[in-house]
Design a protein around this motif. Structure first.
Motif, PDB file in Angstrom:
ATOM      1  N   PHE A  21       0.832  -1.204   0.000  1.00 34.68           N
ATOM      2  CA  PHE A  21       0.000   0.000   0.000  1.00 34.68           C
ATOM      3  C   PHE A  21       0.865   1.253   0.000  1.00 34.68           C
ATOM      4  N   ASP A  22       2.040   1.199   0.594  1.00 33.34           N
ATOM      5  CA  ASP A  22       2.932   2.367   0.562  1.00 33.34           C
ATOM      6  C   ASP A  22       3.250   2.756  -0.877  1.00 33.34           C
ATOM      7  N   GLU A  23       3.483   1.761  -1.740  1.00 34.46           N
ATOM      8  CA  GLU A  23       3.743   2.058  -3.144  1.00 34.46           C
ATOM      9  C   GLU A  23       2.507   2.672  -3.797  1.00 34.46           C
ATOM     10  N   LEU A  24       1.347   2.107  -3.497  1.00 33.37           N
ATOM     11  CA  LEU A  24       0.113   2.641  -4.063  1.00 33.37           C
ATOM     12  C   LEU A  24      -0.158   4.045  -3.534  1.00 33.37           C
ATOM     13  N   HIS A  25       0.133   4.271  -2.274  1.00 32.63           N
ATOM     14  CA  HIS A  25      -0.072   5.596  -1.678  1.00 32.63           C
ATOM     15  C   HIS A  25       0.775   6.644  -2.394  1.00 32.63           C
ATOM     16  N   LEU A  26       2.000   6.290  -2.748  1.00 35.79           N
ATOM     17  CA  LEU A  26       2.852   7.215  -3.486  1.00 35.79           C
ATOM     18  C   LEU A  26       2.209   7.577  -4.824  1.00 35.79           C
ATOM     19  N   TYR A  27       1.675   6.580  -5.498  1.00 34.95           N
ATOM     20  CA  TYR A  27       0.984   6.830  -6.763  1.00 34.95           C
ATOM     21  C   TYR A  27      -0.224   7.747  -6.536  1.00 34.95           C
ATOM     22  N   CYS A  28      -1.035   7.458  -5.523  1.00 31.98           N
ATOM     23  CA  CYS A  28      -2.213   8.272  -5.228  1.00 31.98           C
ATOM     24  C   CYS A  28      -1.815   9.712  -4.895  1.00 31.98           C
ATOM     25  N   ILE A  84      -3.699  -3.997 -12.296  1.00 31.04           N
ATOM     26  CA  ILE A  84      -4.280  -4.287 -10.990  1.00 31.04           C
ATOM     27  C   ILE A  84      -3.624  -3.336  -9.983  1.00 31.04           C
ATOM     28  N   TYR A  85      -4.418  -2.386  -9.517  1.00 30.93           N
ATOM     29  CA  TYR A  85      -3.886  -1.403  -8.574  1.00 30.93           C
ATOM     30  C   TYR A  85      -3.954  -1.888  -7.134  1.00 30.93           C
ATOM     31  N   LEU A  86      -4.760  -2.890  -6.857  1.00 30.75           N
ATOM     32  CA  LEU A  86      -4.842  -3.408  -5.486  1.00 30.75           C
ATOM     33  C   LEU A  86      -3.472  -3.936  -5.073  1.00 30.75           C
ATOM     34  N   PRO A  87      -2.968  -3.515  -3.921  1.00 26.85           N
ATOM     35  CA  PRO A  87      -1.635  -3.962  -3.489  1.00 26.85           C
ATOM     36  C   PRO A  87      -1.567  -5.488  -3.368  1.00 26.85           C
ATOM     37  N   ARG A  88      -0.470  -6.061  -3.850  1.00 26.37           N
ATOM     38  CA  ARG A  88      -0.298  -7.516  -3.769  1.00 26.37           C
ATOM     39  C   ARG A  88      -0.304  -8.006  -2.331  1.00 26.37           C
ATOM     40  N   SER A  89       0.239  -7.204  -1.425  1.00 28.14           N
ATOM     41  CA  SER A  89       0.263  -7.614  -0.013  1.00 28.14           C
ATOM     42  C   SER A  89      -1.148  -7.714   0.549  1.00 28.14           C
ATOM     43  N   ASP A  90      -2.042  -6.802   0.134  1.00 27.68           N
ATOM     44  CA  ASP A  90      -3.434  -6.874   0.573  1.00 27.68           C
ATOM     45  C   ASP A  90      -4.116  -8.105  -0.024  1.00 27.68           C
ATOM     46  N   ALA A  92      -2.733 -10.906  -0.970  1.00 24.82           N
ATOM     47  CA  ALA A  92      -2.226 -12.118  -0.311  1.00 24.82           C
ATOM     48  C   ALA A  92      -2.835 -12.279   1.076  1.00 24.82           C
ATOM     49  N   LYS A  93      -3.020 -11.166   1.759  1.00 25.86           N
ATOM     50  CA  LYS A  93      -3.585 -11.199   3.109  1.00 25.86           C
ATOM     51  C   LYS A  93      -4.984 -11.807   3.111  1.00 25.86           C
ATOM     52  N   PHE A  94      -5.748 -11.579   2.046  1.00 27.13           N
ATOM     53  CA  PHE A  94      -7.131 -12.066   1.995  1.00 27.13           C
ATOM     54  C   PHE A  94      -7.312 -13.237   1.034  1.00 27.13           C
ATOM     55  N   GLY A  95      -6.196 -13.746   0.505  1.00 31.56           N
ATOM     56  CA  GLY A  95      -6.280 -14.922  -0.351  1.00 31.56           C
ATOM     57  C   GLY A  95      -6.911 -14.651  -1.706  1.00 31.56           C
ATOM     58  N   VAL A  96      -6.668 -13.462  -2.249  1.00 35.35           N
ATOM     59  CA  VAL A  96      -7.187 -13.090  -3.569  1.00 35.35           C
ATOM     60  C   VAL A  96      -6.036 -13.148  -4.567  1.00 35.35           C
ATOM     61  N   THR A  97      -6.254 -13.751  -5.729  1.00 37.63           N
ATOM     62  CA  THR A  97      -5.202 -13.904  -6.735  1.00 37.63           C
ATOM     63  C   THR A  97      -5.445 -12.999  -7.934  1.00 37.63           C
ATOM     64  N   GLU A  98      -4.364 -12.777  -8.692  1.00 36.21           N
ATOM     65  CA  GLU A  98      -4.502 -11.997  -9.919  1.00 36.21           C
ATOM     66  C   GLU A  98      -5.418 -12.696 -10.904  1.00 36.21           C
ATOM     67  N   GLU A  99      -5.285 -14.000 -10.994  1.00 36.95           N
ATOM     68  CA  GLU A  99      -6.118 -14.769 -11.924  1.00 36.95           C
ATOM     69  C   GLU A  99      -7.596 -14.592 -11.595  1.00 36.95           C
ATOM     70  N   GLN A 100      -7.919 -14.521 -10.311  1.00 42.59           N
ATOM     71  CA  GLN A 100      -9.306 -14.333  -9.892  1.00 42.59           C
ATOM     72  C   GLN A 100      -9.828 -12.975 -10.347  1.00 42.59           C
ATOM     73  N   ILE A 101      -8.985 -11.944 -10.209  1.00 41.64           N
ATOM     74  CA  ILE A 101      -9.410 -10.606 -10.629  1.00 41.64           C
ATOM     75  C   ILE A 101      -9.559 -10.538 -12.142  1.00 41.64           C
ATOM     76  N   MET A 102      -8.602 -11.135 -12.847  1.00 45.90           N
ATOM     77  CA  MET A 102      -8.669 -11.104 -14.308  1.00 45.90           C
ATOM     78  C   MET A 102      -9.897 -11.862 -14.826  1.00 45.90           C
ATOM     79  N   SER A 103     -10.292 -12.902 -14.128  1.00 44.20           N
ATOM     80  CA  SER A 103     -11.468 -13.676 -14.550  1.00 44.20           C
ATOM     81  C   SER A 103     -12.750 -13.153 -13.900  1.00 44.20           C
ATOM     82  N   GLN A 104     -12.604 -12.082 -13.102  1.00 48.51           N
ATOM     83  CA  GLN A 104     -13.757 -11.403 -12.479  1.00 48.51           C
ATOM     84  C   GLN A 104     -14.600 -12.375 -11.649  1.00 48.51           C
ATOM     85  N   ARG A 105     -13.923 -13.113 -10.797  1.00 48.25           N
ATOM     86  CA  ARG A 105     -14.590 -14.099  -9.963  1.00 48.25           C
ATOM     87  C   ARG A 105     -14.760 -13.559  -8.540  1.00 48.25           C
TER      88      ARG A 105
END
Length: 244
Positions: A21-28, A84-90, A92-105
């Motif tokens: 999120f620190d990286e995303l915060h810098l972008y924001c 995918i702007y959602l932080p990877r650490s977030d 991973a914390k909730f068990g969400v994968t890139e493949e899931q987001i790309m497939s809109q599941r």
């Protein structure tokens, strides 16, 4: 900093994933927080506040807006732009994968991630709200309030002419109500016409102190001897106009 933020969005040159999120915060901060900072001289600070005090809420509002944009566009960014702007650490914390987001599941893990992200965005909105009283009222808004107050006072003047027409026992409550409500207009002026973040009102003691003056205004002697700070009663003004 804003230009750096724009560069971060350029396909092939920028960044389409954020590890923390620190990286995303810098972008924001770069793409939206800077807008808040640049807006400060335009909006101005209310009396009693400094630019330094208003800086953090201005930054927070920009960041809150950008996080909101990101959460709104997760599906669109993934499908149309491969981002995918959602932080990877977030994730991973909730068990969400890139493949899931790309497939809109959608599943419980993704819902939990969204709740967490929304709560964080609201934290920034809360920080931003603290800055609203620090803003100077708009000059256009101040002009509108002055105009509106003058119009209200015109109606109060018309109403005053009717008090002597009332039965004697009715004059004091009407005159006292008129005087107390008219005082609210004075308070709006004293607050710098800021009725967006400040409440204009007459205190209990001010209302009580007003009653003797309201009573005097209902007496016949008031017509020939008005209070020093009052305009002459309507009848007296009319007589003066006729003599001219």
């Amino acid at each position: 900093d804003m230009v750096r933020g724009m560069l971060m969005d350029i396909p092939g040159l920028g960044q389409d994933r954020y590890d923390t999120f620190d990286e995303l915060h810098l972008y924001c901060y770069r793409v939206a927080g800077t807008v808040g900072l640049m807006s400060m001289p335009v909006f101005g600070c209310a009396e009693g506040y400094t630019d330094e005090q208003a800086k953090e809420p201005a930054l927070s509002l920009g960041v809150a807006f950008q996080i909101t944009n990101i959460l709104r566009d997760v599906g669109e960014d993934a499908e149309k732009r491969g981002r995918i702007y959602l932080p990877r650490s977030d994730m991973a914390k909730f068990g969400v994968t890139e493949e899931q987001i790309m497939s809109q599941r959608l599943d419980d893990n993704y819902v939990a991630l969204m709740k967490y992200s929304i709560d964080r965005a609201r934290m920034y909105y809360d920080r931003a709200r603290r800055g609203v009283p620090m803003l100077a009222p708009s000059r256009d808004y101040v002009a509108l309030m002055k105009y509106s107050i003058d119009r209200a006072r015109m109606y109060y003047d018309r109403a005053r002419r009717g008090v002597p027409m009332l039965a004697p026992y009715s004059r004091l409550p009407v005159q006292a109500s008129l005087d107390c409500y008219a005082l609210i207009l004075d308070r709006i002026e004293e607050n710098g016409y800021d009725n967006l973040t400040k409440r204009a009102y007459a205190t209990k003691w001010e209302k009580l102190a007003m009653i003797p003056f309201s009573w005097y205004r209902t007496q016949d002697m008031y017509k020939s001897l008005p209070l020093p700070w009052d305009e002459p009663p309507a009848e007296k003004k009319s007589d003066a106009a006729e003599r001219k």
